[in-house]
Design a protein around this motif. Structure first.
Motif, PDB file in Angstrom:
ATOM      1  N   LEU A 618      28.832  19.596 -57.384  1.00 21.04           N
ATOM      2  CA  LEU A 618      28.654  18.381 -58.178  1.00 21.04           C
ATOM      3  C   LEU A 618      29.161  18.591 -59.596  1.00 21.04           C
ATOM      4  CD1 LEU A 618      27.487  15.537 -58.737  1.00 21.04           C
ATOM      5  CD2 LEU A 618      25.269  16.631 -59.142  1.00 21.04           C
ATOM      6  N   LEU A 619      28.809  19.718 -60.185  1.00 18.19           N
ATOM      7  CA  LEU A 619      29.244  19.987 -61.557  1.00 18.19           C
ATOM      8  C   LEU A 619      30.765  20.036 -61.658  1.00 18.19           C
ATOM      9  CD1 LEU A 619      26.663  22.728 -62.641  1.00 18.19           C
ATOM     10  CD2 LEU A 619      26.613  20.285 -63.164  1.00 18.19           C
ATOM     11  N   SER A 620      31.424  20.527 -60.629  1.00 20.26           N
ATOM     12  CA  SER A 620      32.889  20.599 -60.664  1.00 20.26           C
ATOM     13  C   SER A 620      33.525  19.220 -60.719  1.00 20.26           C
ATOM     14  CB  SER A 620      33.404  21.356 -59.438  1.00 20.26           C
ATOM     15  OG  SER A 620      33.287  20.571 -58.250  1.00 20.26           O
ATOM     16  N   LYS A 621      32.783  18.187 -60.301  1.00 21.25           N
ATOM     17  CA  LYS A 621      33.298  16.818 -60.335  1.00 21.25           C
ATOM     18  C   LYS A 621      32.995  16.120 -61.660  1.00 21.25           C
ATOM     19  CE  LYS A 621      34.648  17.425 -56.150  1.00 21.25           C
ATOM     20  NZ  LYS A 621      36.089  17.710 -55.920  1.00 21.25           N
ATOM     21  N   MET A 622      32.142  16.721 -62.472  1.00 22.64           N
ATOM     22  CA  MET A 622      31.750  16.080 -63.730  1.00 22.64           C
ATOM     23  C   MET A 622      32.202  16.840 -64.975  1.00 22.64           C
ATOM     24  SD  MET A 622      27.944  14.494 -62.995  1.00 22.64           S
ATOM     25  CE  MET A 622      27.152  16.073 -62.699  1.00 22.64           C
ATOM     26  N   PHE A 623      32.492  18.121 -64.842  1.00 18.84           N
ATOM     27  CA  PHE A 623      32.905  18.936 -65.984  1.00 18.84           C
ATOM     28  C   PHE A 623      34.319  19.446 -65.748  1.00 18.84           C
ATOM     29  CE2 PHE A 623      28.330  19.044 -66.062  1.00 18.84           C
ATOM     30  CZ  PHE A 623      27.995  19.021 -67.406  1.00 18.84           C
ATOM     31  N   GLY A 626      36.094  21.597 -70.505  1.00 15.28           N
ATOM     32  CA  GLY A 626      35.228  21.393 -71.659  1.00 15.28           C
ATOM     33  C   GLY A 626      34.816  19.968 -71.903  1.00 15.28           C
ATOM     34  N   HIS A 627      35.090  19.081 -70.947  1.00 16.32           N
ATOM     35  CA  HIS A 627      34.713  17.677 -71.074  1.00 16.32           C
ATOM     36  C   HIS A 627      33.759  17.295 -69.943  1.00 16.32           C
ATOM     37  CE1 HIS A 627      37.638  16.760 -74.257  1.00 16.32           C
ATOM     38  NE2 HIS A 627      38.436  17.595 -73.618  1.00 16.32           N
ATOM     39  N   LYS A 673      23.262  26.335 -69.270  1.00 15.91           N
ATOM     40  CA  LYS A 673      22.806  25.914 -70.594  1.00 15.91           C
ATOM     41  C   LYS A 673      23.948  25.267 -71.375  1.00 15.91           C
ATOM     42  CE  LYS A 673      20.749  27.655 -74.861  1.00 15.91           C
ATOM     43  NZ  LYS A 673      20.303  28.848 -75.621  1.00 15.91           N
ATOM     44  N   VAL A 674      25.135  25.868 -71.323  1.00 15.32           N
ATOM     45  CA  VAL A 674      26.294  25.316 -72.029  1.00 15.32           C
ATOM     46  C   VAL A 674      26.616  23.920 -71.507  1.00 15.32           C
ATOM     47  CG1 VAL A 674      28.777  25.580 -72.406  1.00 15.32           C
ATOM     48  CG2 VAL A 674      27.268  27.570 -72.603  1.00 15.32           C
ATOM     49  N   LYS A 675      26.578  23.757 -70.185  1.00 20.03           N
ATOM     50  CA  LYS A 675      26.858  22.439 -69.593  1.00 20.03           C
ATOM     51  C   LYS A 675      25.775  21.428 -69.933  1.00 20.03           C
ATOM     52  CE  LYS A 675      29.842  23.625 -65.673  1.00 20.03           C
ATOM     53  NZ  LYS A 675      30.184  25.006 -66.058  1.00 20.03           N
ATOM     54  N   MET A 676      24.529  21.893 -70.020  1.00 19.92           N
ATOM     55  CA  MET A 676      23.439  20.992 -70.408  1.00 19.92           C
ATOM     56  C   MET A 676      23.672  20.448 -71.811  1.00 19.92           C
ATOM     57  SD  MET A 676      19.329  21.776 -70.545  1.00 19.92           S
ATOM     58  CE  MET A 676      19.521  23.146 -71.668  1.00 19.92           C
ATOM     59  N   GLU A 677      24.059  21.318 -72.732  1.00 23.18           N
ATOM     60  CA  GLU A 677      24.319  20.888 -74.104  1.00 23.18           C
ATOM     61  C   GLU A 677      25.532  19.960 -74.167  1.00 23.18           C
ATOM     62  OE1 GLU A 677      24.656  24.744 -75.847  1.00 23.18           O
ATOM     63  OE2 GLU A 677      22.526  24.857 -76.342  1.00 23.18           O
ATOM     64  N   LEU A 678      26.544  20.272 -73.366  1.00 22.39           N
ATOM     65  CA  LEU A 678      27.743  19.438 -73.350  1.00 22.39           C
ATOM     66  C   LEU A 678      27.440  18.062 -72.754  1.00 22.39           C
ATOM     67  CD1 LEU A 678      30.755  19.180 -73.873  1.00 22.39           C
ATOM     68  CD2 LEU A 678      31.182  20.246 -71.650  1.00 22.39           C
ATOM     69  N   ALA A 679      26.638  18.031 -71.684  1.00 28.76           N
ATOM     70  CA  ALA A 679      26.269  16.747 -71.081  1.00 28.76           C
ATOM     71  C   ALA A 679      25.482  15.897 -72.070  1.00 28.76           C
ATOM     72  CB  ALA A 679      25.454  16.972 -69.808  1.00 28.76           C
ATOM     73  N   VAL A 740      21.884  22.444 -81.717  1.00 33.32           N
ATOM     74  CA  VAL A 740      23.308  22.146 -81.789  1.00 33.32           C
ATOM     75  C   VAL A 740      23.881  21.912 -80.412  1.00 33.32           C
ATOM     76  CG1 VAL A 740      23.689  23.461 -83.916  1.00 33.32           C
ATOM     77  CG2 VAL A 740      23.911  24.594 -81.721  1.00 33.32           C
ATOM     78  N   VAL A 741      24.999  21.213 -80.376  1.00 31.04           N
ATOM     79  CA  VAL A 741      25.768  21.039 -79.153  1.00 31.04           C
ATOM     80  C   VAL A 741      27.201  21.401 -79.456  1.00 31.04           C
ATOM     81  CG1 VAL A 741      26.587  19.388 -77.425  1.00 31.04           C
ATOM     82  CG2 VAL A 741      24.269  19.234 -78.293  1.00 31.04           C
TER      83      VAL A 741
END
Length: 768
Positions: A618-623, A626-627, A673-679, A740-741
């Motif tokens: 699922l994450l591969s379809k949304m991230f 870096g976006h 964690k990085v993806k959580m902050e980016l989302a 921070v994000v």
């Protein structure tokens, strides 16, 4: 803990208390950057003034002293933390012919430079053209505020289009209000208000409006024209204010005393915005055909003012027929006709007001700050990670949406629409958010709202233990309950009830008891669930319930439900498609999250394997690079079909943040964690439109992100989901060190160095 270092950006500009448009612009821009990125960026002022009056200035530069330009440049060079110098450029701000003293500063400076050109003059003579080219030779990027200015620089000045960035003039976000709601603040409820504001000078051509006023009064006798603002300080000489005297005499000569009010003050911004919100029609009468941009025009539109404006580049570019009327410069007859048309047609005036309000939301200072920081990132070789600063947690809109019955479903912009009634879905999510807030801050007033939302869930429960979802404004069951599938809304109620019960050590016993009774009644229908997402929400609720009660039979129920998800997964998983269905729709992350909860309770590897495998898919379809982008609600994501690119909703961003939080806590993998902050940064402006998705004034959240615009309605679903995500982030942060994000850095930009071009160097010295 590692100390967070801030990179400094020097803003070379006039600075308040200097009263001029550029000083105000810079103050507002700096405030927005500090508000949005202040944990990693520190904007500082270099005040252009003979005698600095600003206590906020880091540097002070005398614009008439050549040596001062060189000295200040050397000081900036010697400060390693300064990463960029941003010059607010207007020819009259700097000493020398065409402001040529600025070249001493640029030649001595060894930091990257960005210009904002507040004036872009078309059809330049050779001297002006050459000088602007020299300025460009020192610049990494030039920001302009209209697309026409962008074209003029490229075509008339032959400036490389690659260094020109279009970023509109910013505006202050205000809550939408009709003039009748605001006029009582000024005791003007019985007047029809026209207004103009800004520092007065002959270029404003206020007389154009005054000459039109007799015709307007004949049509609308209660008209009052507000002329708001002091005279520009450069035009007051020996205590003589000739332009204002001229206007006041016009008022007397035309017997307009009862219809014109001069407000001869430099108003605080909130006071000014209230005057604009009270305005029925705004008059913009500038007579400068080359005026590139007007902050007064932008601010008036942002306050939902129907516009009558003279044709300058800014107004011609922004003002469309659905937001106002364009008139010829100094044409009083056209102005009178346009105003009378608006005052005659209330529906036209109201629609123009709403359209103007909606159109200018993308120009909010918060959004403009995002665009500026993106420009800084592209123009600095070794720029530290710039990080979003999280906004404060604001419950104002949720409270405004809430009545004694529950939380109202929808809003028209920011105004709750009681006619849309209530839903179990929204009240369940509201119960979760307010319970999270209470757990975090222990605010006793939260209990009032927790009880309202819990009582609504109880009110919706039937004797069978299941729930209705739709309740109208009069507390009657809506007919929708008879033909809409209610499994998901029922399951969300279980999630909410389970979460409340998990807080039995924090919440009053009466609340826990009521929630427990409601949840236990659900045992009649829970085993029969088939819908994957309904199963996911129920598992989440039962997981919370088990953590509070440790009742072993709950694990058995969760496992039986999870096996249904495994069956789906086995049926649909193929090569390159690790998912529970042949499509992805809404709330996708609840499925792997439910698998993870089952693993955490049972420690069986099969649940862990499917949880990680499906979630990573699922994450591969949304991230991507870096976006972050949610699954589009415009047709969803179907296996082996072209994916729609637009249509994102806050609810799915929130679900993603929640799931990433659970996976990070379970496995301590940094990438979660990085993806959580980016989302979460999607809410803050890191999305395909580069616009914030929340209302910083009241804490509302906009209902959707489309291809070209943001849906500005702030309903319960989006607002509550944003709050849940914000609270999840708060739980994971040490506020002083980690709020921070990360913005994805762009490092591919090659710095321009036209100074090596002998042609430009020789021209520069000629001007010096």
């Amino acid at each position: 803990m590692k100390k967070i270092t801030k990179d400094k950006i020097v803003f070379v500009s006039t600075v308040p208390p200097t009263e001029c448009g550029i000083a105000t612009f810079t103050k507002d821009l700096v405030a927005a950057i500090s508000k949005g990125f202040g944990d990693s960026l520190e904007p500082i002022f270099c005040d252009l003034t003979v005698n600095s009056k600003s206590s906020n200035s880091y540097y002070s530069l005398n614009p008439n002293d050549k040596k001062d330009y060189i000295n200040i440049a050397k000081k900036i060079n010697n400060e390693p933390s300064i990463k960029i110098v941003h010059i607010q450029h207007e020819f009259g701000l700097f000493g020398g012919k065409l402001g040529s003293y600025l070249l001493f500063f640029l030649e001595a400076l060894n930091k990257p430079v960005i210009f904002t050109f507040h004036s872009v003059i078309p059809n330049p003579d050779n001297q002006l053209k050459s000088f602007v080219q020299v300025l460009a030779s020192y610049s990494n990027s030039i920001i302009v505020m209209t697309k026409q200015s962008e074209e003029i620089l490229s075509n008339d000045y032959q400036i490389d289009a690659n260094i020109i960035s279009y970023i509109p003039h910013g505006i202050h976000i205000v809550n939408y209000a009709e003039p009748a709601e605001i006029k009582p603040k000024f005791n003007l409820e019985n007047r029809t208000l026209l207004s103009t504001f800004g520092l007065l000078g002959s270029g404003k051509s206020i007389e154009t409006a005054l000459h039109a006023l007799p015709k307007i009064i004949k049509h609308t006798p209660n008209v009052l024209y507000l002329i708001i603002g002091k005279t520009h300080p450069n035009l007051v000489k020996n205590n003589s204010d000739s332009y204002r005297d001229y206007l006041e005499q016009l008022v007397v000569d035309n017997k307009l005393n009862n219809h014109v009010l001069f407000i001869n003050n430099y108003l605080e911004i909130n006071h000014l915005l209230d005057y604009l919100k009270a305005t029925d029609v705004y008059l913009f009468t500038s007579k400068d055909p080359n005026q590139a941009v007007s902050g007064t025009f932008a601010y008036a539109m942002s306050c939902a003012c129907p516009m009558v404006a003279t044709s300058i580049p800014h107004t011609k570019e922004v003002l469309t027929p659905d937001t106002g009327f364009l008139i010829d410069i100094e044409n009083s007859d056209q102005l009178a006709k346009a105003v009378i048309t608006l005052l005659t047609n209330n529906s036209l005036r109201k629609s123009m007001a709403i359209n103007a309000f909606q159109k200018t939301r993308e120009f909010s200072w918060e959004n403009i700050a995002v665009k500026h920081v993106n420009t800084y990132n592209k123009n600095i070789d070794k720029f530290s990670d710039v990080k979003y600063k999280y906004p404060s947690i604001n419950l104002s809109h949720i409270k405004a949406l809430t009545t004694n019955l529950g939380i109202i479903q929808f809003s028209k912009i920011c105004k709750p629409d009681i006619t849309t009634g209530y839903t179990l879905d929204d009240n369940a999510r509201a119960l979760i958010s307010m319970s999270m807030h209470y757990k975090m801050f222990n605010k006793k007033e939260d209990l009032f709202y927790i009880n309202i939302y819990l009582n609504f869930i109880e009110r919706c429960q039937q004797t069978s233990g299941s729930f209705i979802n739709y309740v109208d404004q009069n507390n009657n069951s809506h007919i929708q309950n008879s033909y809409v599938n209610l499994d998901d809304s029922n399951a969300r109620a279980v999630w909410a009830l389970g979460y409340v019960i998990s807080l039995k050590k924090e919440l009053p016993e009466a609340i826990i008891s009521k929630a427990t009774i409601c949840l236990l009644k659900c045992s009649q229908w829970i085993p029969g669930l088939l819908s994957p997402r309904s199963i996911g929400f129920v598992i989440k609720g039962l997981y919370f319930y088990y953590n509070a009660t440790k009742e072993k039979y709950v694990i058995s129920i969760i496992e039986k439900l999870s096996k249904k998800l495994i069956t789906n997964y086995d049926v649909y998983t193929k090569k390159d498609w690790n998912w529970f269905e042949n499509y992805m729709t809404y709330a996708n992350s609840i499925l792997p999250e439910a698998m993870l909860y089952t693993y955490l309770l049972t420690k069986k590897e099969v649940y862990k394997k499917i949880a990680i495998e499906s979630f990573d898919f699922l994450l591969s379809k949304m991230f991507n690079n870096g976006h972050f982008k949610t699954i589009s609600n415009n047709g969803w994501y179907h296996k082996e079909k072209i994916v729609n690119q637009f249509g994102e909703q806050p609810i799915d961003v929130s679900y993603t943040v929640q799931a990433l939080d659970v996976f990070y806590k379970a496995f301590k993998k940094e990438h979660y964690k990085v993806k959580m902050e980016l989302a979460f940064s999607w809410f803050l402006g890191k999305n395909q439109l580069g616009q914030i998705m929340y209302n910083p004034i009241i804490g509302g959240c906009y209902d959707g992100l489309e291809k070209n615009n943001v849906n500005l309605n702030q309903g319960a679903e989006s607002t509550v989901c944003y709050l849940i995500a914000r609270l999840v982030m708060q739980q994971n942060l040490n506020i002083k060190q980690k709020n921070v994000v990360i913005i994805n850095k762009q490092k591919d930009f090659t710095l321009l160095d036209y100074r090596k071009n002998k042609k430009y160097s020789s021209i520069a010295y000629n001007y010096s």
